[in-house]
Structures are given as structure tokens and as C-alpha cells.
Design an enzyme around this catalytic site. Structure first.
Site, short mmCIF file in Angstrom:
data_model
loop_
_atom_site.label_atom_id
_atom_site.label_comp_id
_atom_site.label_asym_id
_atom_site.label_seq_id
_atom_site.Cartn_x
_atom_site.Cartn_y
_atom_site.Cartn_z
N THR A 159 40.03 -5.67 56.62
CA THR A 159 39.00 -4.65 56.75
C THR A 159 39.19 -3.64 55.63
OG1 THR A 159 38.76 -4.87 59.14
CG2 THR A 159 38.08 -2.78 58.18
N PHE A 161 38.53 -0.03 54.05
CA PHE A 161 38.25 1.35 54.42
C PHE A 161 37.96 2.17 53.16
CE2 PHE A 161 40.72 -0.31 57.88
CZ PHE A 161 40.31 0.37 59.02
#
Length: 267
Positions: A159, A161
Site C-alpha cells: 500500500t 501512502f
């Protein structure tokens, strides 16, 4: 986890938010607050709403972090495979563990608001027979027993960010001399070849396009905002490319210029 990894050994105070809107509300309320915002996942794709929130917030992106996502299944210390009958987690986490769950048809999958929150609920309410899919760190934090680790289907799950802050604080958290990546947003005239012209110019200046995401402009049929990530190794040529595409775009804005981080590589 992402915040602690990004800021290394620095002392940080976390402000946990239930929604992404609350993240930017905190930054607006206190300019010293830094936002850490999930923007895309290698399996689930982009978090489209967060692009709009980022643009509307007026914050500046000062960095990025790519967090390796690993899931475990955990339960109360007194529970075991023989007693667990349902598993709770965020729908995306359940999707990322479909292979594991298909091998355990006896487990009823129950969608929840988030992964760590599922572990917290089980621990605080002593939910016997319940399990959670979450990170091993969350399981340990809430005193749960890990039944099995690394249950995700894809071991290359990350993921990404973005780290954003008030524009006046941006230069305290980044070095423009080290910057080699930029996030841009712009719209284009609704005419043939408008996007192609922009991409051709970026290519001419040796600017590498790493991501392009389009979102419809509400109230303007068939017109779109384009969110673009580019990398560069020559600041002058990058600046020249921005000057060259500006007349071809509408509402061009640089959301941030920062240092690129490779997948799995800590800042």
C-alpha cells in the site's frame, strides 16, 4: 505502522482518524499536523476519493511510503482452530486472503470497518470463537494469539501512502534538492488529442510517467481531472516540462515534489 516506518526513530504522536476526511480536518485545525494518507494498493487499486480530498485540502505532498502488507489470522489466547468459527476483517483484507479462506470453509467471513479494529473488538469484548485478519503487529498489540501468519494470497502486496502537510511547513519535511518525483493534477480542454499532447511533451523532456488516474468532474459532462505522478533525474528539465504543458492544461497544480521510495524500501 507506515508512520513509524516513514519517520524512523523519531518521536511522533499519532492522531488516529475514523475517516480520511478527518485526516485533513486535523491538518486544517492544526498546521503542525502531518497527514499520512493511503492512496493506492497494488492489488485493490487506487483510493479514488482520496485524490479529490488531497486536491481540495490545499496541502502539499512532501513524501511517500510503501508499506508491505502481510496478514495473519488471530484469536483469543484460549481459542484454537477447533473453536474458531468466524473471522472478521475489512472487506479488502478478506479479498486479499480469498485463497486461505477457501481452504477454511468452516470459517464464516464477516466484514468489519478495519483490520486492527477487528482485533481490538475481539480482545476488548472477549469474543470467543471469533478470529480477526490483521497485521501480526496488531494481533500482538491487542494480546491475541496468532493462528497462522502470512495468509495473504499475494506476497507482493504493498500500500502506497502519501505524506502531506500545510504548505508553510512543507520545506521542513522535505528537501527539494533530493526531490525526484512529483504529483500533479490538471484538467484538459474537451478536444481531440489534448492528453496525447501533454504526454508527448513530458516524454520529450525525459519525464517518466509512473501513474495516471482520471476522475470525472462533477457537473461537467465528459470532462476529467487527471492525477499524474512523474519521476525525473534533472530538476531543470522537469521545470521546463511543467512550463511547456501549462498552456495546454486547465487548473494545473503541483500537489507536491518529493523523494521517490521504492517498494518495500524504508525512507
Amino acid at each position: 505502522m507506515a508512520a513509524h516506518q516513514y519517520f524512523g526513530g523519531e518521536q511522533i504522536q499519532l492522531i488516529c482518524c475514523s475517516t480520511f476526511e478527518q485526516v485533513f480536518e486535523n491538518v486544517k485545525r492544526d498546521p503542525t499536523v502531518v497527514a499520512m494518507l493511503a492512496i493506492e494498493n497494488t492489488i485493490a487499486g487506487s483510493l479514488l476519493h482520496n485524490y479529490d480530498l488531497l486536491r481540495q485540502s490545499g496541502t502539499t505532498v512532501v513524501g511517500e511510503h510503501k508499506l508491505h502488507i502481510e496478514h495473519c489470522i488471530c484469536c483469543l489466547p484460549d481459542d484454537s482452530w477447533e473453536t474458531v468459527h468466524e473471522v472478521h476483517s475489512h472487506p479488502v483484507a478478506l479479498m486479499q486472503c480469498r485463497g486461505f479462506l477457501s481452504n477454511h470453509p468452516e470459517l464464516k467471513a464477516v466484514e468489519a470497518e478495519d483490520t486492527a479494529g477487528s482485533a481490538q473488538y475481539i480482545a476488548e469484548h472477549s469474543c470467543k470463537g471469533w478470529a480477526a485478519i490483521c497485521s501480526a503487529d496488531a494481533a500482538r498489540y491487542y494480546g491475541l494469539k496468532i493462528l497462522e501468519n502470512s495468509i495473504e494470497d499475494n506476497k507482493h502486496n504493498f500500500t502506497r501512502f502519501l505524506v502531506a502537510t500545510h504548505p508553510q511547513k512543507a520545506d521542513f519535511l522535505r528537501s527539494l534538492e533530493k526531490a525526484d518525483k512529483a504529483s500533479l493534477v490538471f484538467s484538459l480542454p474537451h478536444e481531440e488529442g489534448s492528453l496525447s499532447k501533454v504526454l508527448t511533451i513530458l516524454s520529450f523532456y525525459n519525464i517518466n510517467l509512473t501513474k495516471i488516474q482520471s476522475l470525472p468532474i462533477i457537473g461537467q459532462e465528459w470532462e476529467y481531472m487527471f492525477y499524474v505522478d512523474v519521476t525525473y533525474d534533472n530538476l531543470t528539465r522537469y521545470r521546463q516540462s511543467i512550463d511547456a504543458i501549462t498552456p495546454l492544461t486547465k487548473e494545473l497544480r503541483i500537489l507536491g515534489e518529493y523523494e521517490e521510495v521504492g517498494a518495500g524500501k524504508k525512507k
